[in-house]
Design a protein around this motif. Structure first.
Motif, PDB file in Angstrom:
ATOM      1  N   PHE A   1       0.852  -1.165   0.177  1.00  0.00           N
ATOM      2  CA  PHE A   1      -0.030   0.081  -0.093  1.00  0.00           C
ATOM      3  C   PHE A   1       0.800   1.012  -0.142  1.00  0.00           C
ATOM      4  N   VAL A   2       0.692   2.187  -1.083  1.00  0.00           N
ATOM      5  CA  VAL A   2       1.535   3.367  -1.094  1.00  0.00           C
ATOM      6  C   VAL A   2       0.709   4.197  -0.854  1.00  0.00           C
ATOM      7  N   ARG A   3       1.020   4.675   0.425  1.00  0.00           N
ATOM      8  CA  ARG A   3       0.511   5.770   1.308  1.00  0.00           C
ATOM      9  C   ARG A   3       0.659   7.289   0.619  1.00  0.00           C
ATOM     10  N   SER A   4      -0.230   8.305   0.789  1.00  0.00           N
ATOM     11  CA  SER A   4      -0.040   9.634   0.365  1.00  0.00           C
ATOM     12  C   SER A   4       1.248  10.196   0.568  1.00  0.00           C
ATOM     13  N   ASP A   5       2.063   9.886   1.727  1.00  0.00           N
ATOM     14  CA  ASP A   5       3.106  10.609   1.962  1.00  0.00           C
ATOM     15  C   ASP A   5       4.381   9.739   1.861  1.00  0.00           C
ATOM     16  N   ALA A   6       4.178   8.556   0.960  1.00  0.00           N
ATOM     17  CA  ALA A   6       5.352   7.458   1.030  1.00  0.00           C
ATOM     18  C   ALA A   6       6.335   8.114  -0.021  1.00  0.00           C
ATOM     19  N   THR A   7       7.653   7.746   0.219  1.00  0.00           N
ATOM     20  CA  THR A   7       8.769   7.752  -0.722  1.00  0.00           C
ATOM     21  C   THR A   7       9.048   6.452  -1.426  1.00  0.00           C
ATOM     22  N   SER A   8       9.956   6.582  -2.293  1.00  0.00           N
ATOM     23  CA  SER A   8      10.452   5.406  -2.947  1.00  0.00           C
ATOM     24  C   SER A   8      11.000   4.399  -2.032  1.00  0.00           C
ATOM     25  N   ASN A   9      11.688   5.103  -1.252  1.00  0.00           N
ATOM     26  CA  ASN A   9      12.528   4.295  -0.081  1.00  0.00           C
ATOM     27  C   ASN A   9      11.299   3.422   0.838  1.00  0.00           C
ATOM     28  N   ASP A  10      10.567   4.192   1.387  1.00  0.00           N
ATOM     29  CA  ASP A  10       9.423   3.623   1.950  1.00  0.00           C
ATOM     30  C   ASP A  10       8.828   2.363   1.522  1.00  0.00           C
ATOM     31  N   VAL A  11       8.490   2.558   0.110  1.00  0.00           N
ATOM     32  CA  VAL A  11       7.845   1.549  -0.799  1.00  0.00           C
ATOM     33  C   VAL A  11       8.853   0.199  -0.903  1.00  0.00           C
ATOM     34  N   ALA A  12      10.097   0.667  -0.870  1.00  0.00           N
ATOM     35  CA  ALA A  12      11.165  -0.591  -1.023  1.00  0.00           C
ATOM     36  C   ALA A  12      11.337  -1.182   0.334  1.00  0.00           C
ATOM     37  N   ARG A  13      11.084  -0.432   1.459  1.00  0.00           N
ATOM     38  CA  ARG A  13      11.145  -1.331   2.578  1.00  0.00           C
ATOM     39  C   ARG A  13      10.069  -2.286   2.842  1.00  0.00           C
ATOM     40  N   ILE A  14       8.690  -1.934   2.564  1.00  0.00           N
ATOM     41  CA  ILE A  14       7.805  -2.513   2.826  1.00  0.00           C
ATOM     42  C   ILE A  14       7.754  -3.670   1.756  1.00  0.00           C
ATOM     43  N   LEU A  15       8.248  -3.458   0.527  1.00  0.00           N
ATOM     44  CA  LEU A  15       8.207  -4.664  -0.406  1.00  0.00           C
ATOM     45  C   LEU A  15       9.340  -5.883  -0.006  1.00  0.00           C
ATOM     46  N   ALA A  16      10.481  -5.048   0.696  1.00  0.00           N
ATOM     47  CA  ALA A  16      11.477  -6.109   1.072  1.00  0.00           C
ATOM     48  C   ALA A  16      10.981  -6.619   1.974  1.00  0.00           C
ATOM     49  N   HIS A  17      10.317  -6.432   2.841  1.00  0.00           N
ATOM     50  CA  HIS A  17       9.630  -7.267   4.021  1.00  0.00           C
ATOM     51  C   HIS A  17       8.601  -8.297   3.665  1.00  0.00           C
ATOM     52  N   GLU A  18       7.858  -7.783   2.529  1.00  0.00           N
ATOM     53  CA  GLU A  18       6.974  -9.042   2.384  1.00  0.00           C
ATOM     54  C   GLU A  18       7.583  -9.883   1.446  1.00  0.00           C
ATOM     55  N   LEU A  19       8.794  -9.556   0.387  1.00  0.00           N
ATOM     56  CA  LEU A  19       9.511 -10.532  -0.285  1.00  0.00           C
ATOM     57  C   LEU A  19      10.057 -11.635   0.515  1.00  0.00           C
ATOM     58  N   GLY A  20      10.444 -11.061   1.742  1.00  0.00           N
ATOM     59  CA  GLY A  20      11.014 -11.957   2.875  1.00  0.00           C
ATOM     60  C   GLY A  20       9.943 -13.077   3.081  1.00  0.00           C
ATOM     61  N   HIS A  21       8.728 -12.601   3.549  1.00  0.00           N
ATOM     62  CA  HIS A  21       7.831 -13.764   3.625  1.00  0.00           C
ATOM     63  C   HIS A  21       7.452 -14.665   2.305  1.00  0.00           C
ATOM     64  N   ALA A  22       7.414 -13.969   1.567  1.00  0.00           N
ATOM     65  CA  ALA A  22       7.186 -15.059  -0.022  1.00  0.00           C
ATOM     66  C   ALA A  22       8.321 -15.979  -0.148  1.00  0.00           C
ATOM     67  N   VAL A  23       9.772 -15.163   0.406  1.00  0.00           N
ATOM     68  CA  VAL A  23      10.993 -16.230   0.410  1.00  0.00           C
ATOM     69  C   VAL A  23      10.589 -17.368   1.235  1.00  0.00           C
ATOM     70  N   ASP A  24      10.281 -17.043   2.591  1.00  0.00           N
ATOM     71  CA  ASP A  24      10.112 -17.967   3.661  1.00  0.00           C
ATOM     72  C   ASP A  24       9.111 -19.160   3.115  1.00  0.00           C
TER      73      ASP A  24
END
Length: 253
Positions: free
Chosen positions: A155-178
């Motif tokens: 979820f890309v919030r109204s005040d999000a930056t690309s770095n914020d999106v990258a961090r959320i995505l990395a966490h969720e990819l960690g779940h997918a890898v697991d």
């Protein structure tokens, strides 16, 4: 209608209990039999209506399901351990390239595209059945990992930056890898490596933050492995050591 347990009496038959003068209380004259029956039938009807209302409310509640409090933390849906057969099927039945990434608006595409490029992980090859969806912001949830559908929502919030999106995505990819690569033995090896408490669960409960679980700790350390620990949140253990990151690298490949 007569309301009796046991045998049913003919219409108009007297109920010995109701007509016994010994059951009258005080000096009040006996209540007429017809009036007693009327009161009894009316009370029975009221009880029936009340029970019907309770059952209707219960059915409505069951249809709508229990209300689950959302969490600001990243949430993910657990799944059974993937078997080797499941892994090989996932590789064989990879999603078409056109279905791998979805942006629901121009703004999410502008922020998510550089976020994807920022992550040094070949998720398209190593997670061939997974789909990424970037969606206009949710104020209460940062991301979901849907294990059965093999789909990630960021979820890309109204005040999000690309770095914020990258961090959320990395966490969720960690779940997918697991979910895709780890076995039960490897998950236990991770908890041992991290010195986790014996009571630490691997999967988060429904609606709860996963930072107190093995799955959440693995995803947070996976994030550190990819982009650093500037916003590390796991409470299972401290920021990962070099040995932890070495194990992450082995499990993620």
């Amino acid at each position: 209608m007569n309301q009796h347990t046991g045998s049913r009496q003919p219409t108009g038959a007297l109920d010995p209990a109701l007509d016994d003068p010994a059951l009258d209380r005080g000096d009040q004259p006996p209540v007429p039999r017809a009036l007693i029956r009327f009161r009894f039938d009316r009370a029975a009807f009221a009880l029936f209506v009340g029970l019907a209302g309770v059952l209707a409310i219960s059915a409505f509640a069951d249809l709508n399901g229990p209300e689950v409090a959302e969490s600001d933390a990243l949430r993910f849906e657990p799944a059974p351990d993937p078997s080797p057969d499941t892994q090989s099927t996932a590789v064989t039945n990879a999603r078409p390239e056109s279905e791998r990434v979805h942006f629901d608006s121009e703004r999410t595409a502008l922020l998510a595209t550089p976020a994807l490029a920022q992550l040094p992980y070949d998720w398209e090859s190593l997670l061939p059945q997974w789909r990424l969806e970037f969606i206009e912001g949710n104020d209460r949830v940062a991301g979901y990992t849907w294990s059965q559908e093999q789909r990630i929502e960021v979820f890309v919030r109204s005040d999000a930056t690309s770095n914020d999106v990258a961090r959320i995505l990395a966490h969720e990819l960690g779940h997918a890898v697991d979910l895709t690569h780890n076995t039960a033995e490897e998950r236990q090896a991770w908890l041992d490596q991290r010195g986790a408490d014996d009571a630490t669960p691997w999967w988060p409960s429904s609606g709860a933050a996963d930072f107190e679980t093995g799955a959440g700790d693995f995803a947070e350390c996976f994030t550190v492995w990819l982009i650093g620990d500037d916003d590390y949140r796991s409470v299972v253990g401290p920021a990962p050591s070099a040995a932890d990151l070495e194990l992450i690298a082995q499990l993620a490949s």
